[in-house]
Design an enzyme around this catalytic site. Sequence first.
Site, PDB file in Angstrom:
ATOM      1  N   ASP A  43       0.820  -1.208   0.000  1.00 55.90           N
ATOM      2  CA  ASP A  43       0.000   0.000   0.000  1.00 55.90           C
ATOM      3  C   ASP A  43       0.857   1.261   0.000  1.00 55.90           C
ATOM      4  O   ASP A  43       0.522   2.252  -0.662  1.00 55.90           O
ATOM      5  CB  ASP A  43      -0.922   0.005   1.224  1.00 55.90           C
ATOM      6  CG  ASP A  43      -2.017  -1.045   1.133  1.00 55.90           C
ATOM      7  OD1 ASP A  43      -2.407  -1.398   0.008  1.00 55.90           O
ATOM      8  OD2 ASP A  43      -2.477  -1.517   2.193  1.00 55.90           O
ATOM      9  N   GLU A 116      -5.034  10.597   4.394  1.00 55.28           N
ATOM     10  CA  GLU A 116      -5.384  11.563   5.434  1.00 55.28           C
ATOM     11  C   GLU A 116      -4.354  12.670   5.535  1.00 55.28           C
ATOM     12  O   GLU A 116      -3.207  12.523   5.095  1.00 55.28           O
ATOM     13  CB  GLU A 116      -5.514  10.879   6.806  1.00 55.28           C
ATOM     14  CG  GLU A 116      -4.212  10.511   7.489  1.00 55.28           C
ATOM     15  CD  GLU A 116      -3.622   9.205   7.021  1.00 55.28           C
ATOM     16  OE1 GLU A 116      -2.379   9.159   6.866  1.00 55.28           O
ATOM     17  OE2 GLU A 116      -4.367   8.237   6.808  1.00 55.28           O
ATOM     18  N   ASP A 145      -3.102  15.023  21.368  1.00 55.55           N
ATOM     19  CA  ASP A 145      -1.846  14.632  20.730  1.00 55.55           C
ATOM     20  C   ASP A 145      -1.853  14.999  19.254  1.00 55.55           C
ATOM     21  O   ASP A 145      -0.809  15.132  18.632  1.00 55.55           O
ATOM     22  CB  ASP A 145      -1.628  13.122  20.865  1.00 55.55           C
ATOM     23  CG  ASP A 145      -1.109  12.730  22.237  1.00 55.55           C
ATOM     24  OD1 ASP A 145      -0.843  13.629  23.059  1.00 55.55           O
ATOM     25  OD2 ASP A 145      -0.988  11.515  22.499  1.00 55.55           O
ATOM     26  N   THR A 156      -9.897   3.453   6.707  1.00 55.94           N
ATOM     27  CA  THR A 156      -9.535   2.188   7.347  1.00 55.94           C
ATOM     28  C   THR A 156      -8.058   2.123   7.714  1.00 55.94           C
ATOM     29  O   THR A 156      -7.588   1.073   8.158  1.00 55.94           O
ATOM     30  CB  THR A 156      -9.878   0.995   6.427  1.00 55.94           C
ATOM     31  OG1 THR A 156      -9.146   1.136   5.208  1.00 55.94           O
ATOM     32  CG2 THR A 156     -11.366   0.945   6.119  1.00 55.94           C
ATOM     33  N   TYR A 158      -4.900   4.987   9.250  1.00 56.18           N
ATOM     34  CA  TYR A 158      -4.587   5.666  10.514  1.00 56.18           C
ATOM     35  C   TYR A 158      -5.860   6.087  11.243  1.00 56.18           C
ATOM     36  O   TYR A 158      -5.969   5.998  12.470  1.00 56.18           O
ATOM     37  CB  TYR A 158      -3.715   6.880  10.195  1.00 56.18           C
ATOM     38  CG  TYR A 158      -3.100   7.579  11.394  1.00 56.18           C
ATOM     39  CD1 TYR A 158      -3.164   7.045  12.676  1.00 56.18           C
ATOM     40  CD2 TYR A 158      -2.416   8.783  11.218  1.00 56.18           C
ATOM     41  CE1 TYR A 158      -2.587   7.708  13.752  1.00 56.18           C
ATOM     42  CE2 TYR A 158      -1.835   9.445  12.286  1.00 56.18           C
ATOM     43  CZ  TYR A 158      -1.931   8.896  13.555  1.00 56.18           C
ATOM     44  OH  TYR A 158      -1.366   9.547  14.617  1.00 56.18           O
TER      45      TYR A 158
END
Length: 256
Positions: A43, A116, A145, A156, A158
């Site tokens: 990936d 993301e 954080d 699906t 991080y």
Amino acid sequence: MHRKIALVASNTPAGEEAEAELRPLYDFVDIAEADLLIALGGDGFLLHMLHQLLDQRRSLPVFGMNRGTIGFLMNEFRVEGLLERIAGARPFLIHPLSGDITTISGERHILPAINEISLLRETRQAAKLEVMINEKTMLEELACDGVLVATPAGSTAYNLSANGPILPLESEMLALTPISPFRPRRWRGALVPESTSIRFNVREAAKRPVSAVADQREIRDVKTVLVTTDRSRPLTLMFDPDQGLDERIAMEQFIA
């Protein structure tokens, strides 16, 4: 089928072995001449190649075959029947995110992201972020954080590890997911339409430095990050008919 197909492989032993098997069997062309790309790897390698296409402003369908670990975005690796598989493959359009990032020093970076865009604290101190939706302040101060904005294709990855929701591919939504939120304690994120603009303003940016990461690219010491969906540069992933990306994302909701 009369397609000009290019072949690329990750520089891992598994990727190089797969390339050595395939290359003598088919008439591949240089990537500059191709109208379809076969990517051999995992990936991460596929994301790397998709980012290259974005940088080159090319719209080239990609058929990935897994020579990595998980291979969520990949098809099964098989040598035989490759042209027939490509002819019958299902295309899926992905619209990347665009991160308009300004650093403390005033430098500006615009980075695309397929999975993301995340903001992460750089030191032991929690980040403090103002969260704005369509230029309206929704959270004056999120102590955490970090926080991330995920596409359906990246929901699906991080995002899921941070307890964010899985988004169906056709949902046209984005997941806004906090990472270890401290204040407000009960805020667990939000779902917003992909047409939404999401702005993060870093409070006390010099004292509590924050980095912005767009998939695999990081900018440190950021001051503001504006996240939008870039529908002008769609990407196309090709999947075997029985292994579509939409079905994979749906099935992830039922994995214990």
